[in-house]
Design a protein around this motif. Structure first.
Motif, mmCIF file in Angstrom:
data_model
loop_
_atom_site.group_PDB
_atom_site.id
_atom_site.type_symbol
_atom_site.label_atom_id
_atom_site.label_comp_id
_atom_site.label_asym_id
_atom_site.label_seq_id
_atom_site.Cartn_x
_atom_site.Cartn_y
_atom_site.Cartn_z
ATOM 1 N N VAL A 1 6.026 -4.093 18.758
ATOM 2 C CA VAL A 1 4.987 -3.509 17.907
ATOM 3 C C VAL A 1 5.234 -3.992 16.487
ATOM 4 N N ILE A 2 4.181 -4.487 15.821
ATOM 5 C CA ILE A 2 4.274 -4.921 14.431
ATOM 6 C C ILE A 2 3.269 -4.109 13.625
ATOM 7 N N LEU A 3 3.772 -3.266 12.718
ATOM 8 C CA LEU A 3 2.924 -2.482 11.831
ATOM 9 C C LEU A 3 2.840 -3.215 10.495
ATOM 10 N N LEU A 4 1.632 -3.522 10.054
ATOM 11 C CA LEU A 4 1.466 -4.285 8.824
ATOM 12 C C LEU A 4 0.379 -3.636 7.981
ATOM 13 N N ALA A 5 0.753 -3.190 6.777
ATOM 14 C CA ALA A 5 -0.191 -2.499 5.917
ATOM 15 C C ALA A 5 -0.664 -3.400 4.788
ATOM 16 N N ALA A 6 -1.976 -3.411 4.540
ATOM 17 C CA ALA A 6 -2.494 -4.026 3.318
ATOM 18 C C ALA A 6 -1.930 -3.240 2.131
ATOM 19 N N THR A 7 -2.004 -3.809 0.944
ATOM 20 C CA THR A 7 -1.371 -3.141 -0.190
ATOM 21 C C THR A 7 -2.159 -3.278 -1.478
ATOM 22 N N ARG A 8 -2.098 -2.234 -2.276
ATOM 23 C CA ARG A 8 -2.697 -2.238 -3.601
ATOM 24 C C ARG A 8 -2.063 -3.287 -4.507
ATOM 25 N N ASN A 9 -0.858 -3.736 -4.157
ATOM 26 C CA ASN A 9 -0.166 -4.702 -4.995
ATOM 27 C C ASN A 9 -0.880 -6.049 -5.072
ATOM 28 N N ALA B 1 -5.711 -16.954 -2.505
ATOM 29 C CA ALA B 1 -4.280 -17.015 -2.185
ATOM 30 C C ALA B 1 -3.898 -15.908 -1.211
ATOM 31 N N VAL B 2 -4.442 -14.705 -1.417
ATOM 32 C CA VAL B 2 -4.174 -13.603 -0.489
ATOM 33 C C VAL B 2 -4.673 -13.969 0.907
ATOM 34 N N THR B 3 -5.878 -14.539 0.968
ATOM 35 C CA THR B 3 -6.453 -14.936 2.258
ATOM 36 C C THR B 3 -5.591 -15.980 2.953
ATOM 37 N N ALA B 4 -5.204 -17.017 2.213
ATOM 38 C CA ALA B 4 -4.412 -18.092 2.812
ATOM 39 C C ALA B 4 -3.074 -17.573 3.325
ATOM 40 N N ASN B 5 -2.407 -16.740 2.542
ATOM 41 C CA ASN B 5 -1.100 -16.218 2.955
ATOM 42 C C ASN B 5 -1.217 -15.266 4.129
ATOM 43 N N ALA B 6 -2.214 -14.381 4.089
ATOM 44 C CA ALA B 6 -2.396 -13.435 5.192
ATOM 45 C C ALA B 6 -2.705 -14.178 6.489
ATOM 46 N N THR C 1 -11.562 -3.764 -5.845
ATOM 47 C CA THR C 1 -10.585 -4.792 -5.485
ATOM 48 C C THR C 1 -9.694 -4.358 -4.325
ATOM 49 N N MET C 2 -9.521 -3.047 -4.150
ATOM 50 C CA MET C 2 -8.719 -2.567 -3.025
ATOM 51 C C MET C 2 -9.457 -2.815 -1.716
ATOM 52 N N THR C 3 -10.750 -2.562 -1.711
ATOM 53 C CA THR C 3 -11.548 -2.823 -0.505
ATOM 54 C C THR C 3 -11.559 -4.313 -0.189
ATOM 55 N N ARG C 4 -11.576 -5.146 -1.225
ATOM 56 C CA ARG C 4 -11.555 -6.590 -1.004
ATOM 57 C C ARG C 4 -10.261 -7.016 -0.305
ATOM 58 N N VAL C 5 -9.133 -6.465 -0.744
ATOM 59 C CA VAL C 5 -7.862 -6.773 -0.085
ATOM 60 C C VAL C 5 -7.893 -6.311 1.369
ATOM 61 N N ASP C 6 -8.390 -5.106 1.608
ATOM 62 C CA ASP C 6 -8.480 -4.597 2.980
ATOM 63 C C ASP C 6 -9.302 -5.533 3.856
ATOM 64 N N ASP C 7 -10.426 -6.016 3.338
ATOM 65 C CA ASP C 7 -11.294 -6.903 4.112
ATOM 66 C C ASP C 7 -10.584 -8.206 4.461
ATOM 67 N N ILE C 8 -9.817 -8.739 3.508
ATOM 68 C CA ILE C 8 -9.080 -9.984 3.748
ATOM 69 C C ILE C 8 -8.050 -9.786 4.861
ATOM 70 N N VAL C 9 -7.286 -8.710 4.763
ATOM 71 C CA VAL C 9 -6.227 -8.479 5.754
ATOM 72 C C VAL C 9 -6.838 -8.131 7.114
ATOM 73 N N GLU C 10 -7.936 -7.395 7.106
ATOM 74 C CA GLU C 10 -8.617 -7.086 8.375
ATOM 75 C C GLU C 10 -9.000 -8.366 9.106
ATOM 76 N N ASP C 11 -9.602 -9.314 8.389
ATOM 77 C CA ASP C 11 -10.009 -10.570 9.029
ATOM 78 C C ASP C 11 -8.802 -11.303 9.611
ATOM 79 N N ALA C 12 -7.691 -11.311 8.864
ATOM 80 C CA ALA C 12 -6.495 -12.011 9.338
ATOM 81 C C ALA C 12 -5.927 -11.353 10.601
ATOM 82 N N VAL C 13 -5.939 -10.024 10.632
ATOM 83 C CA VAL C 13 -5.420 -9.287 11.796
ATOM 84 C C VAL C 13 -6.327 -9.492 13.007
#
Length: 248
Positions: free
Chosen positions: A133-141, A149-154, A185-197
């Motif tokens: 099991v891998i738990l991975l949380a998006a972050t306000r950071n 860059a966030v998209t590419a790394n995620a 901007t927090m929702t934008r980060v969530d959307d990026i990480v959601e797509d990657a997951v």
């Protein structure tokens, strides 16, 4: 770390069934995670926390614990609370997983943590383990970082995790905010990480912002949940996770 035999109850399509609840005893390890510099627990080598054997009458028969890792920020680390009170520890205890919490304060997919590490170092550590099991949380950071860059790394890190662990259950979780209203901007980060997951056939949990409007659930900095706030976060995550009946 040894690779544990998987327990299967009812297969669901191509995904396995979720673990039944077990005795709530876990002592987390950690490294840490959100934008402020931690003053409590220093960074140390990741440690694995053994979970007590399932209580009599639990749904699954095997006493072997499932290995889980958490990748995240200071909230996943449990800054300002006991290791066992951080949400990854609470979730793992509820399901009987043996957790390695790799989270680092201040870190994100792009944003370096207080020790200079990003999620890159956490993923590298996870790749040396055998998580089921891998738990991975998006972050306000990451909210003020370059979205490209966030998209590419995620995308890169999630692909690496899936290639290394094709059968692991990857659970992505929206970023955890404080009691004030989160910025766009927090929702934008969530959307990026959601797509990657989702791109690696992971499970995405949108938990909303359960701490908004509840300053009583936060520490004095208004960012990090106190012990009661961590419980609310864990319950909210589990309320989204459990009905999916994912299984190992």
């Amino acid at each position: 770390m040894r690779i544990l035999t998987r327990r299967r109850s009812r297969p669901l399509g191509t995904r396995p069934a979720l673990l039944a609840p077990v005795a709530l005893t876990v002592a987390l390890l950690a490294l840490a995670g959100c934008a402020s510099t931690p003053t409590a627990r220093p960074v140390a080598q990741p440690q694995s926390t053994a979970i007590a054997a399932p209580a009599a009458g639990a749904g699954h028969q095997s006493t072997e614990a499932v290995d889980a890792v958490a990748i995240g920020d200071s909230i996943a680390f449990g800054k300002g609370v006991a290791p066992s009170q951080a949400w990854p520890a609470l979730i793992s205890a509820e399901h009987g997983w043996r957790l390695t919490d790799l989270a680092v304060s201040g870190s994100g997919f792009v944003k370096p943590g207080w020790n200079g590490a990003t999620y890159r170092q956490q993923v590298d550590a996870a790749l040396r383990l055998h998580p089921e099991v891998i738990l991975l949380a998006a972050t306000r950071n990451d909210r003020d970082q370059d979205p490209a860059a966030v998209t590419a790394n995620a995308d890169r890190m999630l692909r690496e995790l899936r290639e290394k662990f094709p059968d692991a259950t990857i659970v992505g979780i929206t970023g955890i905010w404080g009691s004030d209203q989160p910025p766009a901007t927090m929702t934008r980060v969530d959307d990026i990480v959601e797509d990657a997951v989702r791109d690696v056939n992971g499970t995405w949990l949108d938990i909303g912002f359960p701490l908004v409007g509840h300053p009583d659930l936060l520490q004095a900095d208004g960012i990090h949940p106190n012990a009661a706030g961590q419980k609310v976060v864990a319950r909210t995550i589990d309320s989204k996770l459990r009905p999916l009946n994912l299984a190992l």
